[in-house]
Design a protein around this motif. Sequence first.
Motif, PDB file in Angstrom:
ATOM      1  N   ALA A 155       0.849  -1.181   0.000  1.00  0.00           N
ATOM      2  CA  ALA A 155       0.000   0.000   0.000  1.00  0.00           C
ATOM      3  C   ALA A 155       0.886   1.232   0.000  1.00  0.00           C
ATOM      4  CB  ALA A 155      -0.921   0.018   1.223  1.00  0.00           C
ATOM      5  N   VAL A 156       0.436   2.270  -0.673  1.00  0.00           N
ATOM      6  CA  VAL A 156       1.166   3.525  -0.750  1.00  0.00           C
ATOM      7  C   VAL A 156       0.224   4.641  -0.330  1.00  0.00           C
ATOM      8  CG1 VAL A 156       2.380   5.127  -2.272  1.00  0.00           C
ATOM      9  CG2 VAL A 156       2.632   2.667  -2.620  1.00  0.00           C
ATOM     10  N   ASP A 157       0.709   5.527   0.565  1.00  0.00           N
ATOM     11  CA  ASP A 157      -0.080   6.695   0.903  1.00  0.00           C
ATOM     12  C   ASP A 157       0.806   7.923   0.757  1.00  0.00           C
ATOM     13  OD1 ASP A 157       1.526   6.755   3.172  1.00  0.00           O
ATOM     14  OD2 ASP A 157      -0.020   5.926   4.478  1.00  0.00           O
ATOM     15  N   VAL A 158       0.289   9.067   1.148  1.00  0.00           N
ATOM     16  CA  VAL A 158       1.034  10.309   0.972  1.00  0.00           C
ATOM     17  C   VAL A 158       2.290  10.267   1.840  1.00  0.00           C
ATOM     18  CG1 VAL A 158       0.985  12.804   1.233  1.00  0.00           C
ATOM     19  CG2 VAL A 158      -1.062  11.591   0.444  1.00  0.00           C
ATOM     20  N   GLY A 159       3.442  10.264   1.193  1.00  0.00           N
ATOM     21  CA  GLY A 159       4.694  10.295   1.921  1.00  0.00           C
ATOM     22  C   GLY A 159       5.107   8.993   2.568  1.00  0.00           C
ATOM     23  N   GLY A 160       4.586   7.861   2.102  1.00  0.00           N
ATOM     24  CA  GLY A 160       4.984   6.599   2.714  1.00  0.00           C
ATOM     25  C   GLY A 160       4.630   5.403   1.857  1.00  0.00           C
ATOM     26  N   ALA A 161       5.198   4.245   2.223  1.00  0.00           N
ATOM     27  CA  ALA A 161       4.914   2.997   1.521  1.00  0.00           C
ATOM     28  C   ALA A 161       5.046   1.854   2.522  1.00  0.00           C
ATOM     29  CB  ALA A 161       5.864   2.803   0.357  1.00  0.00           C
ATOM     30  N   GLY A 171       8.056  -0.995   6.072  1.00  0.00           N
ATOM     31  CA  GLY A 171       7.483   0.282   5.652  1.00  0.00           C
ATOM     32  C   GLY A 171       8.460   1.426   5.830  1.00  0.00           C
ATOM     33  N   ILE A 172       8.179   2.526   5.143  1.00  0.00           N
ATOM     34  CA  ILE A 172       8.994   3.729   5.263  1.00  0.00           C
ATOM     35  C   ILE A 172       8.087   4.943   5.145  1.00  0.00           C
ATOM     36  CG2 ILE A 172       9.554   3.787   2.781  1.00  0.00           C
ATOM     37  CD1 ILE A 172      12.374   4.777   3.608  1.00  0.00           C
ATOM     38  N   ARG A 173       8.290   5.921   6.035  1.00  0.00           N
ATOM     39  CA  ARG A 173       7.486   7.146   6.043  1.00  0.00           C
ATOM     40  C   ARG A 173       8.390   8.361   5.944  1.00  0.00           C
ATOM     41  NH1 ARG A 173       2.228   7.502   7.070  1.00  0.00           N
ATOM     42  NH2 ARG A 173       1.068   5.850   8.143  1.00  0.00           N
ATOM     43  N   ASP A 174       8.035   9.281   5.044  1.00  0.00           N
ATOM     44  CA  ASP A 174       8.736  10.553   4.991  1.00  0.00           C
ATOM     45  C   ASP A 174       8.227  11.423   6.137  1.00  0.00           C
ATOM     46  OD1 ASP A 174       8.943  13.546   3.897  1.00  0.00           O
ATOM     47  OD2 ASP A 174      10.468  12.324   2.931  1.00  0.00           O
ATOM     48  N   LEU A 175       9.137  12.006   6.908  1.00  0.00           N
ATOM     49  CA  LEU A 175       8.758  12.782   8.088  1.00  0.00           C
ATOM     50  C   LEU A 175       8.701  14.276   7.839  1.00  0.00           C
ATOM     51  CD1 LEU A 175      10.751  10.864  10.852  1.00  0.00           C
ATOM     52  CD2 LEU A 175       8.364  10.553  10.141  1.00  0.00           C
ATOM     53  N   LEU A 176       9.159  14.719   6.657  1.00  0.00           N
ATOM     54  CA  LEU A 176       9.128  16.146   6.346  1.00  0.00           C
ATOM     55  C   LEU A 176       8.282  16.458   5.122  1.00  0.00           C
ATOM     56  CD1 LEU A 176      12.861  17.094   7.034  1.00  0.00           C
ATOM     57  CD2 LEU A 176      10.870  17.459   8.513  1.00  0.00           C
ATOM     58  N   GLY A 177       7.640  15.451   4.549  1.00  0.00           N
ATOM     59  CA  GLY A 177       6.686  15.670   3.475  1.00  0.00           C
ATOM     60  C   GLY A 177       7.265  16.033   2.130  1.00  0.00           C
ATOM     61  N   ALA A 178       8.552  15.715   1.902  1.00  0.00           N
ATOM     62  CA  ALA A 178       9.176  16.148   0.657  1.00  0.00           C
ATOM     63  C   ALA A 178       9.172  15.080  -0.429  1.00  0.00           C
ATOM     64  CB  ALA A 178      10.623  16.582   0.926  1.00  0.00           C
ATOM     65  N   ARG A 179       8.855  13.835  -0.082  1.00  0.00           N
ATOM     66  CA  ARG A 179       9.002  12.740  -1.036  1.00  0.00           C
ATOM     67  C   ARG A 179       7.736  11.907  -1.142  1.00  0.00           C
ATOM     68  NH1 ARG A 179      14.385  10.213   1.450  1.00  0.00           N
ATOM     69  NH2 ARG A 179      13.374  10.967   3.373  1.00  0.00           N
ATOM     70  N   THR A 180       7.645  11.119  -2.195  1.00  0.00           N
ATOM     71  CA  THR A 180       6.491  10.259  -2.434  1.00  0.00           C
ATOM     72  C   THR A 180       6.887   8.802  -2.236  1.00  0.00           C
ATOM     73  OG1 THR A 180       6.970  10.121  -4.807  1.00  0.00           O
ATOM     74  CG2 THR A 180       5.493  11.876  -4.077  1.00  0.00           C
ATOM     75  N   GLY A 181       5.911   7.990  -1.828  1.00  0.00           N
ATOM     76  CA  GLY A 181       6.181   6.585  -1.552  1.00  0.00           C
ATOM     77  C   GLY A 181       5.831   5.689  -2.717  1.00  0.00           C
ATOM     78  N   GLU A 182       6.587   4.616  -2.846  1.00  0.00           N
ATOM     79  CA  GLU A 182       6.261   3.541  -3.773  1.00  0.00           C
ATOM     80  C   GLU A 182       6.869   2.257  -3.239  1.00  0.00           C
ATOM     81  OE1 GLU A 182       8.995   2.992  -7.492  1.00  0.00           O
ATOM     82  OE2 GLU A 182       8.610   5.151  -7.298  1.00  0.00           O
ATOM     83  N   VAL A 183       6.361   1.125  -3.688  1.00  0.00           N
ATOM     84  CA  VAL A 183       6.929  -0.158  -3.307  1.00  0.00           C
ATOM     85  C   VAL A 183       7.566  -0.775  -4.536  1.00  0.00           C
ATOM     86  CG1 VAL A 183       6.473  -2.474  -2.437  1.00  0.00           C
ATOM     87  CG2 VAL A 183       5.317  -0.517  -1.413  1.00  0.00           C
ATOM     88  N   VAL A 184       8.865  -1.010  -4.464  1.00  0.00           N
ATOM     89  CA  VAL A 184       9.624  -1.567  -5.584  1.00  0.00           C
ATOM     90  C   VAL A 184       9.631  -3.081  -5.458  1.00  0.00           C
ATOM     91  CG1 VAL A 184      11.889  -1.696  -6.688  1.00  0.00           C
ATOM     92  CG2 VAL A 184      11.064   0.489  -5.762  1.00  0.00           C
ATOM     93  N   ARG A 185       9.166  -3.762  -6.489  1.00  0.00           N
ATOM     94  CA  ARG A 185       9.323  -5.215  -6.559  1.00  0.00           C
ATOM     95  C   ARG A 185      10.700  -5.491  -7.150  1.00  0.00           C
ATOM     96  NH1 ARG A 185       3.636  -4.875  -6.749  1.00  0.00           N
ATOM     97  NH2 ARG A 185       2.643  -6.562  -5.567  1.00  0.00           N
ATOM     98  N   ALA A 186      11.640  -5.836  -6.285  1.00  0.00           N
ATOM     99  CA  ALA A 186      13.025  -5.995  -6.716  1.00  0.00           C
ATOM    100  C   ALA A 186      13.157  -7.153  -7.697  1.00  0.00           C
ATOM    101  CB  ALA A 186      13.909  -6.243  -5.503  1.00  0.00           C
ATOM    102  N   ALA A 187      14.157  -7.038  -8.569  1.00  0.00           N
ATOM    103  CA  ALA A 187      14.412  -8.103  -9.534  1.00  0.00           C
ATOM    104  C   ALA A 187      14.714  -9.408  -8.796  1.00  0.00           C
ATOM    105  CB  ALA A 187      15.579  -7.717 -10.437  1.00  0.00           C
ATOM    106  N   PRO A 188      14.348 -10.556  -9.391  1.00  0.00           N
ATOM    107  CA  PRO A 188      14.609 -11.841  -8.727  1.00  0.00           C
ATOM    108  C   PRO A 188      16.086 -12.025  -8.406  1.00  0.00           C
ATOM    109  CG  PRO A 188      13.121 -12.152 -10.585  1.00  0.00           C
ATOM    110  CD  PRO A 188      13.621 -10.732 -10.657  1.00  0.00           C
ATOM    111  N   ASN A 189      16.325 -12.680  -7.258  1.00  0.00           N
ATOM    112  CA  ASN A 189      17.674 -13.083  -6.833  1.00  0.00           C
ATOM    113  C   ASN A 189      18.596 -11.907  -6.537  1.00  0.00           C
ATOM    114  OD1 ASN A 189      17.001 -15.867  -7.148  1.00  0.00           O
ATOM    115  ND2 ASN A 189      17.342 -15.663  -9.349  1.00  0.00           N
ATOM    116  N   THR A 190      18.022 -10.784  -6.124  1.00  0.00           N
ATOM    117  CA  THR A 190      18.846  -9.675  -5.643  1.00  0.00           C
ATOM    118  C   THR A 190      19.091  -9.766  -4.139  1.00  0.00           C
ATOM    119  OG1 THR A 190      16.817  -8.354  -5.508  1.00  0.00           O
ATOM    120  CG2 THR A 190      18.216  -8.023  -7.447  1.00  0.00           C
ATOM    121  N   ASN A 191      18.252 -10.518  -3.417  1.00  0.00           N
ATOM    122  CA  ASN A 191      18.345 -10.584  -1.968  1.00  0.00           C
ATOM    123  C   ASN A 191      19.083 -11.850  -1.520  1.00  0.00           C
ATOM    124  OD1 ASN A 191      16.888 -11.370   0.890  1.00  0.00           O
ATOM    125  ND2 ASN A 191      17.069  -9.160   0.611  1.00  0.00           N
TER     126      ASN A 191
END
Length: 262
Positions: A155-161, A171-191
Amino acid sequence: MRPQPHPGVLVCRDDARGHVFILSGRQTATWPNHGPEKYAKFAYSTAFGFSVPVGHGDLSKGAFDSVLALADDPEHFRPRERSRDCRVGGDALFSRWRPWPDVEVETWLLPALPWHVRVHRVRTGRHLWSAEGGWALDRTGDDGQDRAGTGHGVAVDVGGALSLFPAGASGIRDLLGARTGEVVRAAPNTNLLHPRTVIPTLRGELAPGEHLLACAVLGLPGTGAGEVRAVWESPPRVSLEKGALGLTHGGKAIRLALGASP
């Protein structure tokens, strides 16, 4: 929280959830393959394996978990590779790093369990794109349908993902409101632990000049949707004061002087 000044880390233990992680500033090694990813990320966890890139061109190939990655074009991002300075003091870890000769980043890392907080002061002589990632979360069973509110997906909301799968929540939240959130589906076998992961990420752009960025990063291993939602809606709070940043969380208040390292 246990500070370890010699290696330049803060050891953080969330006993309620069996999660141990370190916030790191001094560790670096350029000689092994993927040295920065193995040693120079902001944080390393017993529950969330770290990632290494498989190419350039988009964030999925870069798999930028637990870093602030910067680019002077929209495709070629650079994380912190080495710190020019690192100090541990009080409740914070400070490091200074330069991805380019005309770009300097000062980073403060602070525990706020089950969160941790990152503050960056960026001085840049060029236009930059930024991507800051949280923990990489195992997305086994992901069918591409984003429905975190039902306990599965993203889920993505204003300033977080936020990502929520059977392995837990990230999850990650922007605390100063300067950035937008998205969730990246990383390429396979990067982790290193899981064949497929998601990385909650904040995206932004920085014009030449000085900028202050702040975010709160959440990692909850194997946690149900109800607890995740309650924690997600009660992040650390920050306030800007003259020459300082105030952080409040769980009844504790910290004043971080931005003019100097800890």
